[in-house]
Write a protein that holds these residues in place. Structure first.
Motif, PDB file in Angstrom:
ATOM      1  N   ASP A  75     -16.600  -8.684  -5.648  1.00  0.00           N
ATOM      2  CA  ASP A  75     -15.546  -9.155  -4.734  1.00  0.00           C
ATOM      3  C   ASP A  75     -14.438  -8.126  -4.538  1.00  0.00           C
ATOM      4  OD1 ASP A  75     -16.804 -11.568  -4.228  1.00  0.00           O
ATOM      5  OD2 ASP A  75     -15.942 -12.492  -6.014  1.00  0.00           O
ATOM      6  N   PHE A  76     -14.780  -6.868  -4.526  1.00  0.00           N
ATOM      7  CA  PHE A  76     -13.833  -5.788  -4.264  1.00  0.00           C
ATOM      8  C   PHE A  76     -13.423  -5.850  -2.798  1.00  0.00           C
ATOM      9  CE2 PHE A  76     -12.842  -1.434  -3.008  1.00  0.00           C
ATOM     10  CZ  PHE A  76     -11.940  -1.073  -3.982  1.00  0.00           C
ATOM     11  N   SER A  77     -12.144  -5.655  -2.523  1.00  0.00           N
ATOM     12  CA  SER A  77     -11.677  -5.660  -1.141  1.00  0.00           C
ATOM     13  C   SER A  77     -10.630  -4.571  -0.953  1.00  0.00           C
ATOM     14  CB  SER A  77     -11.084  -7.024  -0.780  1.00  0.00           C
ATOM     15  OG  SER A  77      -9.868  -7.223  -1.472  1.00  0.00           O
ATOM     16  N   LEU A  78     -10.179  -4.413   0.268  1.00  0.00           N
ATOM     17  CA  LEU A  78      -9.164  -3.402   0.560  1.00  0.00           C
ATOM     18  C   LEU A  78      -7.836  -3.732  -0.106  1.00  0.00           C
ATOM     19  CD1 LEU A  78      -9.856  -2.654   4.324  1.00  0.00           C
ATOM     20  CD2 LEU A  78     -10.508  -1.295   2.343  1.00  0.00           C
ATOM     21  N   ASP A  79      -7.621  -4.990  -0.426  1.00  0.00           N
ATOM     22  CA  ASP A  79      -6.395  -5.391  -1.116  1.00  0.00           C
ATOM     23  C   ASP A  79      -6.346  -4.838  -2.540  1.00  0.00           C
ATOM     24  OD1 ASP A  79      -5.558  -6.794   1.103  1.00  0.00           O
ATOM     25  OD2 ASP A  79      -6.491  -8.667   0.432  1.00  0.00           O
ATOM     26  N   ASP A  80      -7.486  -4.459  -3.091  1.00  0.00           N
ATOM     27  CA  ASP A  80      -7.533  -3.925  -4.450  1.00  0.00           C
ATOM     28  C   ASP A  80      -7.140  -2.457  -4.523  1.00  0.00           C
ATOM     29  OD1 ASP A  80      -8.416  -6.384  -5.343  1.00  0.00           O
ATOM     30  OD2 ASP A  80     -10.525  -5.855  -5.038  1.00  0.00           O
ATOM     31  N   ILE A  81      -7.011  -1.788  -3.391  1.00  0.00           N
ATOM     32  CA  ILE A  81      -6.628  -0.376  -3.361  1.00  0.00           C
ATOM     33  C   ILE A  81      -5.113  -0.298  -3.363  1.00  0.00           C
ATOM     34  CG2 ILE A  81      -6.757   1.797  -2.085  1.00  0.00           C
ATOM     35  CD1 ILE A  81      -9.364   0.750  -0.850  1.00  0.00           C
ATOM     36  N   PRO A  82      -4.524   0.342  -4.380  1.00  0.00           N
ATOM     37  CA  PRO A  82      -3.060   0.408  -4.416  1.00  0.00           C
ATOM     38  C   PRO A  82      -2.506   1.264  -3.271  1.00  0.00           C
ATOM     39  CG  PRO A  82      -4.021   1.503  -6.336  1.00  0.00           C
ATOM     40  CD  PRO A  82      -5.140   0.964  -5.524  1.00  0.00           C
ATOM     41  N   PHE A  83      -1.400   0.850  -2.729  1.00  0.00           N
ATOM     42  CA  PHE A  83      -0.673   1.553  -1.678  1.00  0.00           C
ATOM     43  C   PHE A  83      -1.440   1.639  -0.363  1.00  0.00           C
ATOM     44  CE2 PHE A  83       0.626   3.548  -5.734  1.00  0.00           C
ATOM     45  CZ  PHE A  83       1.882   2.976  -5.807  1.00  0.00           C
ATOM     46  N   PHE A  84      -2.438   0.770  -0.178  1.00  0.00           N
ATOM     47  CA  PHE A  84      -3.165   0.740   1.089  1.00  0.00           C
ATOM     48  C   PHE A  84      -2.611  -0.391   1.937  1.00  0.00           C
ATOM     49  CE2 PHE A  84      -6.558  -0.855   3.854  1.00  0.00           C
ATOM     50  CZ  PHE A  84      -6.840   0.300   4.567  1.00  0.00           C
ATOM     51  N   VAL A  85      -2.168  -0.062   3.127  1.00  0.00           N
ATOM     52  CA  VAL A  85      -1.638  -1.073   4.039  1.00  0.00           C
ATOM     53  C   VAL A  85      -2.612  -1.180   5.206  1.00  0.00           C
ATOM     54  CG1 VAL A  85       0.297  -1.737   5.496  1.00  0.00           C
ATOM     55  CG2 VAL A  85       0.703  -0.472   3.387  1.00  0.00           C
ATOM     56  N   PRO A  86      -3.273  -2.319   5.365  1.00  0.00           N
ATOM     57  CA  PRO A  86      -4.204  -2.479   6.486  1.00  0.00           C
ATOM     58  C   PRO A  86      -3.477  -2.285   7.827  1.00  0.00           C
ATOM     59  CG  PRO A  86      -4.451  -4.270   4.925  1.00  0.00           C
ATOM     60  CD  PRO A  86      -3.242  -3.485   4.506  1.00  0.00           C
ATOM     61  N   PRO A  87      -4.191  -1.792   8.836  1.00  0.00           N
ATOM     62  CA  PRO A  87      -3.562  -1.541  10.137  1.00  0.00           C
ATOM     63  C   PRO A  87      -2.889  -2.774  10.722  1.00  0.00           C
ATOM     64  CG  PRO A  87      -5.755  -0.592  10.077  1.00  0.00           C
ATOM     65  CD  PRO A  87      -5.590  -1.375   8.808  1.00  0.00           C
ATOM     66  N   SER A  88      -3.417  -3.962  10.484  1.00  0.00           N
ATOM     67  CA  SER A  88      -2.811  -5.162  11.049  1.00  0.00           C
ATOM     68  C   SER A  88      -1.444  -5.449  10.444  1.00  0.00           C
ATOM     69  CB  SER A  88      -3.729  -6.365  10.841  1.00  0.00           C
ATOM     70  OG  SER A  88      -3.917  -6.579   9.446  1.00  0.00           O
TER      71      SER A  88
END
Length: 94
Positions: A75-88
């Motif tokens: 269940d890895f997602s982009l939210d698990d990457i520190p300092f990553f802000v999705p484009p939306s």
């Protein structure tokens, strides 16, 4: 993930990786070797070493598919990457 989806995904990944690996390891063309086979382009590789390319493509695809399967199962997602802000969400800050 179903078996059918896994096979289809592996095949698509294998095909993409094949075209990424294919140009590496080509040392010279038939024109440079001075031995152009009739009916082929002069720029065709002298010794394509297709078995090596197929084996390397399969190994790289197995590693990538394994990593994808592990990330999907954990269940890895982009939210698990520190300092990553999705484009939306990045447009809301301005």
């Amino acid at each position: 993930m179903s078996v059918t989806l896994s096979i289809a995904l592996f095949f698509m990944m294998w095909w993409i990786v094949l075209f990424g690996i294919l140009p590496f390891g080509i040392k010279r063309s038939q024109e440079e070797a001075g031995d152009v086979i009739p009916g082929t382009a002069e720029s065709a590789p002298d010794q394509p070493l297709l078995w090596r390319v197929i084996i390397l493509t399969t190994v790289v695809t197995c590693i990538l598919f394994g990593a994808y399967s592990w990330m999907r199962a954990s269940d890895f997602s982009l939210d698990d990457i520190p300092f990553f802000v999705p484009p939306s969400l990045s447009s809301e800050k301005h």
